[in-house]
Every structure is written in structure tokens, then in C-alpha cells.
Design a protein around this motif. Structure first.
Motif, mmCIF file in Angstrom:
data_model
loop_
_atom_site.group_PDB
_atom_site.id
_atom_site.type_symbol
_atom_site.label_atom_id
_atom_site.label_comp_id
_atom_site.label_asym_id
_atom_site.label_seq_id
_atom_site.Cartn_x
_atom_site.Cartn_y
_atom_site.Cartn_z
ATOM 1 N N SER A 54 0.809 -1.223 0.000
ATOM 2 C CA SER A 54 0.000 0.000 0.000
ATOM 3 C C SER A 54 0.838 1.266 0.000
ATOM 4 C CB SER A 54 -0.930 0.013 1.223
ATOM 5 O OG SER A 54 -1.870 -1.023 1.150
ATOM 6 N N HIS A 55 2.150 1.133 0.052
ATOM 7 C CA HIS A 55 3.022 2.305 0.035
ATOM 8 C C HIS A 55 3.281 2.746 -1.399
ATOM 9 C CE1 HIS A 55 3.733 1.140 4.199
ATOM 10 N NE2 HIS A 55 4.226 2.347 4.384
ATOM 11 N N ALA A 56 2.924 3.973 -1.701
ATOM 12 C CA ALA A 56 3.138 4.541 -3.034
ATOM 13 C C ALA A 56 4.252 5.574 -2.955
ATOM 14 C CB ALA A 56 1.854 5.192 -3.552
ATOM 15 N N PHE A 57 5.255 5.407 -3.808
ATOM 16 C CA PHE A 57 6.406 6.298 -3.832
ATOM 17 C C PHE A 57 6.739 6.639 -5.279
ATOM 18 C CE2 PHE A 57 7.312 3.790 0.099
ATOM 19 C CZ PHE A 57 7.113 4.825 0.996
ATOM 20 N N PRO A 58 7.610 7.616 -5.511
ATOM 21 C CA PRO A 58 8.066 7.889 -6.877
ATOM 22 C C PRO A 58 8.579 6.614 -7.536
ATOM 23 C CG PRO A 58 8.843 9.593 -5.400
ATOM 24 C CD PRO A 58 8.206 8.546 -4.539
ATOM 25 N N GLY A 59 8.128 6.370 -8.745
ATOM 26 C CA GLY A 59 8.495 5.162 -9.463
ATOM 27 C C GLY A 59 7.550 4.005 -9.200
ATOM 28 N N SER A 60 6.724 4.110 -8.145
ATOM 29 C CA SER A 60 5.739 3.053 -7.851
ATOM 30 C C SER A 60 4.446 3.690 -7.354
ATOM 31 C CB SER A 60 6.296 2.088 -6.800
ATOM 32 O OG SER A 60 6.642 2.795 -5.622
ATOM 33 N N PRO A 61 3.811 4.511 -8.180
ATOM 34 C CA PRO A 61 2.624 5.241 -7.727
ATOM 35 C C PRO A 61 1.449 4.339 -7.382
ATOM 36 C CG PRO A 61 2.934 5.495 -10.092
ATOM 37 C CD PRO A 61 4.176 4.853 -9.566
ATOM 38 N N ASP A 62 1.456 3.099 -7.877
ATOM 39 C CA ASP A 62 0.376 2.167 -7.564
ATOM 40 C C ASP A 62 0.728 1.242 -6.404
ATOM 41 O OD1 ASP A 62 -1.202 3.157 -9.689
ATOM 42 O OD2 ASP A 62 -0.119 1.887 -11.109
ATOM 43 N N GLY A 63 1.830 1.512 -5.729
ATOM 44 C CA GLY A 63 2.249 0.687 -4.609
ATOM 45 C C GLY A 63 3.527 -0.063 -4.920
ATOM 46 N N ILE A 64 4.301 -0.321 -3.885
ATOM 47 C CA ILE A 64 5.570 -1.029 -4.032
ATOM 48 C C ILE A 64 5.321 -2.450 -4.531
ATOM 49 C CG2 ILE A 64 7.430 -2.086 -2.665
ATOM 50 C CD1 ILE A 64 8.023 0.756 -3.197
ATOM 51 N N LYS A 65 6.193 -2.925 -5.408
ATOM 52 C CA LYS A 65 6.134 -4.304 -5.883
ATOM 53 C C LYS A 65 7.363 -5.042 -5.356
ATOM 54 C CE LYS A 65 2.424 -3.656 -8.406
ATOM 55 N NZ LYS A 65 2.115 -2.286 -7.952
ATOM 56 N N LEU A 66 7.134 -5.958 -4.424
ATOM 57 C CA LEU A 66 8.226 -6.734 -3.857
ATOM 58 C C LEU A 66 8.314 -8.093 -4.550
ATOM 59 C CD1 LEU A 66 7.847 -5.842 -0.068
ATOM 60 C CD2 LEU A 66 9.144 -4.669 -1.853
ATOM 61 N N PHE A 67 9.066 -9.017 -3.978
ATOM 62 C CA PHE A 67 9.435 -10.231 -4.691
ATOM 63 C C PHE A 67 9.242 -11.465 -3.814
ATOM 64 C CE2 PHE A 67 12.384 -6.696 -5.611
ATOM 65 C CZ PHE A 67 11.960 -6.394 -6.895
ATOM 66 N N GLU A 68 9.293 -12.605 -4.453
ATOM 67 C CA GLU A 68 9.506 -13.877 -3.780
ATOM 68 C C GLU A 68 10.974 -14.237 -3.968
ATOM 69 O OE1 GLU A 68 7.255 -14.928 -1.925
ATOM 70 O OE2 GLU A 68 5.449 -13.981 -2.729
ATOM 71 N N THR A 69 11.580 -14.854 -2.973
ATOM 72 C CA THR A 69 13.007 -15.163 -3.041
ATOM 73 C C THR A 69 13.326 -16.047 -4.241
ATOM 74 O OG1 THR A 69 13.098 -15.017 -0.629
ATOM 75 C CG2 THR A 69 14.973 -16.035 -1.731
ATOM 76 N N GLU A 70 12.460 -17.025 -4.522
ATOM 77 C CA GLU A 70 12.693 -17.931 -5.652
ATOM 78 C C GLU A 70 12.727 -17.164 -6.967
ATOM 79 O OE1 GLU A 70 10.329 -18.194 -3.391
ATOM 80 O OE2 GLU A 70 11.096 -19.842 -2.157
ATOM 81 N N GLN A 71 11.909 -16.136 -7.072
ATOM 82 C CA GLN A 71 11.865 -15.298 -8.273
ATOM 83 C C GLN A 71 13.212 -14.623 -8.493
ATOM 84 O OE1 GLN A 71 9.292 -11.890 -7.695
ATOM 85 N NE2 GLN A 71 8.552 -11.998 -9.808
ATOM 86 N N ILE A 72 13.793 -14.083 -7.433
ATOM 87 C CA ILE A 72 15.098 -13.429 -7.537
ATOM 88 C C ILE A 72 16.167 -14.445 -7.926
ATOM 89 C CG2 ILE A 72 16.883 -12.184 -6.250
ATOM 90 C CD1 ILE A 72 14.633 -10.897 -4.630
ATOM 91 N N HIS A 73 16.116 -15.623 -7.348
ATOM 92 C CA HIS A 73 17.093 -16.665 -7.689
ATOM 93 C C HIS A 73 17.011 -17.010 -9.180
ATOM 94 C CE1 HIS A 73 18.671 -18.457 -3.736
ATOM 95 N NE2 HIS A 73 18.093 -17.308 -3.439
ATOM 96 N N THR A 74 15.805 -17.090 -9.707
ATOM 97 C CA THR A 74 15.638 -17.400 -11.131
ATOM 98 C C THR A 74 16.241 -16.304 -11.995
ATOM 99 O OG1 THR A 74 13.626 -18.682 -10.725
ATOM 100 C CG2 THR A 74 13.946 -17.839 -12.954
#
Length: 510
Positions: A464-484
Motif C-alpha cells: 500500500s506504500h506509493a512512492f516515486p516510481g511506484s505510484p500504484d504501490g511497491i512491488k516486492l518479490f519472492e526469493t525464488e523469483q530473484i534466484h531465477t
């Protein structure tokens, strides 16, 4: 014949919450929440359940009162975008039960924080809530968050962008107020309302995340950065020196055509496409317009350009961001821990290092000290951040450029640092691909970012946090996604840690 299981009723789930053993309390809370609320929207069972939740409050113990208050706040927040509706009206009916939770609870404790989150949604009861709060021991940041969430929008007297993590954290001078008004006055009524709403939702999300963590873990602890790198406001940037960049002639490339650059005192020129790149305030601008794509209509991009943002980011915004995104309310990861990790992982690096999305340079200084004589390049897109970095670290070659099109030759770097930045980039996979391209075999990536929380309520507060570059909210990750993504870029993890919802990885180029 197989009989489908019957889902427990709201009444049953509420009784479970009220009577379950302490070790099962959070699981019972999540089961009840799941029946009434899903990713910011109420279920069909929610309207009838609100009076039951309110009626259960007086006889519950503090741990259960806090969870009931948090759930009532979540249900009221489902109407945040559209304005108070029937759910908020039903929640308001319990105001007489909520105020004692604020005034009688331990100051700064879990129940008071949960009550603050709930009451922050009841703008129509603003006067009664603020009167109760006036005689209550609250920290200045908690008090101003409550006041801001209850405040109605006044188009003739509005502050945008300078309210998170709390209005208390922003001390505005005349020049800053004038700067604000210069872009706020150009907004349409629709933009003004949308930005005000987005600011409010980000403050609510901070309040809610803090309360939820406290209910599970106890009173939060604030860890301050005592590093010398963050002690003083930067001075004026030093005079430009093209020699800082020409020493990296084997590394730097034109972002458009990847040809080499020639250097003169005014900046650099591509030897292939002949494009010129200026050197304003000693920052070599290789962005090729990438940082200007938002235009004047992007309200949050204007907010990112607030004067003094670099100093404020390092000292206020970044620590608050780590508390929310990393569930770092107990100080499990301190600035000293980050320093030690980078120092250990980059100590053996031999060659040039790039600090991607370097911000105002707090961790660039650590990288430069750890990496020794190989030389460090610092890169970011936000010009005010770079001005702060340039002032603080005049010996560092500072670039304005996109992390998605690094102005760097293939296989030319000994290391890349991407610290608390991946989640802010518009295409995280593309950024990791670029890092893989520019690292030489055996080169290292040090990475700090965040994964989603393990439960839907905390994930909601993170997103729910909206900042410059993410006006619709922060998009975080799953660890497996980063590993891929790392594997696809030719990188293999060699060290990894992650308290809370941190993801801290060192990977090497295969």
C-alpha cells in the motif's frame, strides 16, 4: 458420496479468536480476517460481522482487543478510495469502545498502536478523537500520523509528498514551502485529490504495519544510524572535474550505441553516434533523457525532486522504509550490520565497482572503502540525490543514468552493488540482466531488497506504500523469483541472509 466441508461461520471464527490459546492467537486472527477481508476488499460476510466485532471488544483481553481493532481498521480502509460508506459507518458506531484503547493502553505499546490504526480511518469523528489524543502520551510521529489521516483535504492549504513516514519528520522552511506550492498549484483537482489520497494511504499503511508487528512481537525499537556518513548535511557540490570520469574510459560507454566516449572539460561525447553528454555540477549525465520521461504531470516524480531529499532520505525515509518492507521494527538489521556485510563481501574485489541506484551516497562510501583502489562509479537517476552524493563524496565519479541501460561495457566490472534499490526499479529482471552483462566472470553482485510478508495482512501494508516510481504501490518479490533472475543473468549466489523480510544476497558471475 463425498460431502464438501462446511466453512466455519464468522461467529465460530470470532469465538475461536476470543478463546484460543495465546500460541494460536495469530492463526485465529488470520482465519477470521480471511473470512471478512481479502487484499483490501470486504467479503460478503463483512457488513453483518462488524457489529459482532465491536461488541466483542470490551470483554476481550488486550492481545485480542488489538487484533479486533486492527481488523476493524482494515474493514474501514476498504472504503478509503470511495469515501466513507456503510462499513465505515458501522465501524464508527463503536467509537466509545475505541477511545479507551487509545487513552488507557501502554504508551507506544501494541494495543495503543492498533487503536491508532483503527481511529485513523474515522475522519468524521475527528474532533472527538483528537480531543482524546490531546491528553494521551503519544510520540510526535504517531500523533502527526493520526492528525494527517483525519485531516480533510483543503485545496487552498495542502502539503503533498512531505507526510511519510510522518509529518513530524518534515520540518519545512519558507523555500521548501514555496517549492511545494510551485508544482502543487499546477495540479488539476483530480490530481490533487488522487495524490492526497495516495499520501494518506501510505501513512495508514505505515501505521498498520507498525501495529501488526507490535501485536506479534511487542513494542517496536527505533535504531538510529550513527555513521559519520549520515551526520551532516552536505555542502555545495565541488567544481566539475572530467578526470574523474576519463579514468574509467575502458568502462564507460554511450547508453545509446555502446560506443566509447571522448572527454573534455564540459562533458563527454560518443565516438560512435556523436551524442554529447553534459557535466552539470560535476555529475556526468548519461541518462539520455531517461530520467525526464515522467514530465511535469507526474505528481510523485515532482515529489521526488524536493529540495534536500538526499539528506532526508538517508536519515529519515530509508530507515522507515526498511522498518516496513523488511519487518525491521525490532532493529534486526542495523546500519552497522549493512556496513559489515558490504565490507566483508567486497573486501577482495579487484577492479572497478558500480554502485547502482546509489541515492545520496550513504552506502557508496562503504563500498568505496571496502573495494580499495579499483575505483567506484556511483549511478542514480534522481538529480537531487546525486547532488547530495557529489557533495558528500567529491572523489567518486557520479553518473546520472538508468539502471535498465547501464552506460557500461560488457564484462568490465569487478563488482556491482544494488542496495535497497531493486524494488524501486521499473523492471527488476531487466536490471539484473544488465548487471549480469557488465560483470566480468567472477565479478560480484551485492544485493539488498525485500520479499513479501508471509501473511496477507502484512503483504497488504507493504504493497500500500506509493512512492516515486511506484505510484500504484511497491512491488516486492519472492526469493525464488530473484534466484531465477540471477541464474538467467549468469549469476550464482555465494552468500545469503534474510531476517524479517529482507533478501540480502551476494552472487558471482559464472
Amino acid at each position: 458420496m463425498t460431502v464438501a466441508p462446511v466453512a466455519p461461520t464468522t461467529d465460530t471464527l470470532l469465538k475461536d479468536l476470543l478463546h484460543t490459546a495465546p500460541d494460536d492467537l495469530d492463526a485465529a486472527f488470520l482465519r477470521l480476517t480471511d473470512a471478512l477481508w481479502a487484499a483490501g476488499k470486504p467479503t460478503d460476510a463483512a457488513p453483518a460481522a462488524v457489529p459482532e466485532l465491536v461488541a466483542a471488544l470490551p470483554d476481550a483481553d488486550e492481545a485480542r482487543q488489538g487484533r479486533l481493532a486492527l481488523l476493524l481498521g482494515l474493514l474501514a480502509e476498504t472504503e478509503h478510495a470511495t469515501g466513507a460508506g456503510p462499513l465505515t459507518t458501522a465501524v464508527r458506531a463503536g467509537l466509545a469502545h475505541y477511545l479507551p484503547l487509545l487513552t488507557g493502553a501502554q504508551p507506544g505499546g501494541p494495543l495503543q498502536l492498533a487503536a491508532l490504526y483503527l481511529l485513523s480511518h474515522l475522519g468524521e469523528d475527528r474532533d472527538a478523537i483528537l480531543e482524546a489524543a490531546a491528553g494521551t502520551e503519544l510520540t510526535p510521529d504517531d500523533r502527526t500520523r493520526l492528525e494527517r489521516c483525519l485531516q480533510p483535504l483543503d485545496p487552498d492549504n495542502v502539503v503533498l509528498g512531505r507526510v511519510w513516514p510522518s509529518p513530524h519528520e518534515w520540518q519545512l522552511g519558507d523555500a521548501e514551502l514555496a517549492f511545494d506550492q510551485s508544482w502543487i498549484s499546477n495540479l488539476t483537482p483530480e490530481q490533487l485529490k488522487a495524490t492526497w489520497s495516495s499520501d494518506t494511504r501510505s501513512v495508514l499503511a505505515y501505521t498498520g504495519a507498525k501495529a501488526l508487528w507490535a501485536l506479534r512481537n511487542g513494542t517496536p525499537t527505533v535504531v538510529h544510524d550513527t555513521s559519520v556518513h549520515a551526520d551532516a548535511r552536505p555542502a555545495e557540490p565541488p567544481a566539475p572535474r572530467i578526470e574523474e570520469f576519463s579514468r574509467f574510459a575502458d568502462v564507460l560507454r554511450c547508453p545509446d550505441c555502446r560506443a566509447t566516449l571522448s572527454y573534455e572539460q564540459s562533458g563527454a561525447t560518443c565516438t560512435g553516434c556523436a551524442r554529447s553528454y553534459p557535466l552539470p555540477y560535476g555529475v556526468l549525465d548519461l541518462s539520455a533523457g531517461a530520467g525526464d520521461a515522467h514530465g511535469d504531470d507526474d505528481v510523485l516524480q515532482n515529489a521526488a525532486g524536493l529540495q534536500g531529499i538526499g539528506f532526508h532520505y538517508e536519515n529519515v525515509l530509508r530507515p522507515a522504509f526498511l522498518r516496513v518492507m523488511g519487518q525491521n521494527w525490532g532493529g534486526a538489521v542495523t546500519p552497522a550490520d549493512e556496513d559489515a556485510y558490504l565490507t566483508e563481501q567486497l573486501a577482495a574485489v579487484d577492479g572497478p565497482v558500480l554502485d547502482v541506484a546509489a541515492g545520496a551516497g550513504r552506502w557508496t562510501a562503504v563500498v568505496a572503502e571496502a573495494a580499495g583502489d579499483g575505483g567506484v562509479l556511483a549511478l542514480d537517476l534522481i538529480a537531487p540525490m546525486l547532488a547530495g552524493l557529489r557533495s558528500r563524496l567529491p572523489e567518486i565519479a557520479t553518473l546520472r543514468a538508468s539502471a535498465l541501460a547501464l552506460p557500461v561495457a560488457d564484462s568490465s566490472l569487478a563488482a556491482v552493488n544494488c542496495w535497497n534499490a531493486l524494488q524501486a526499479l521499473p523492471d527488476a529482471k531487466a536490471a539484473i540482466d544488465e548487471i549480469g552483462r557488465v560483470l566480468r566472470p567472477g565479478g560480484r553482485l551485492t544485493l539488498l531488497t525485500f520479499r513479501w510478508g508471509s501473511d496477507p495482512v502484512y503483504r497488504y501494508f507493504q504493497g500500500s506504500h506509493a512512492f516515486p516510481g511506484s505510484p500504484d504501490g511497491i512491488k516486492l518479490f519472492e526469493t525464488e523469483q530473484i534466484h531465477t533472475w540471477l541464474s538467467d543473468a549468469g549469476l550464482s549466489p555465494v552468500a545469503e541472509t534474510g531476517p524479517g523480510t529482507f533478501v540480502i544476497i551476494t552472487a558471482e558471475k559464472r
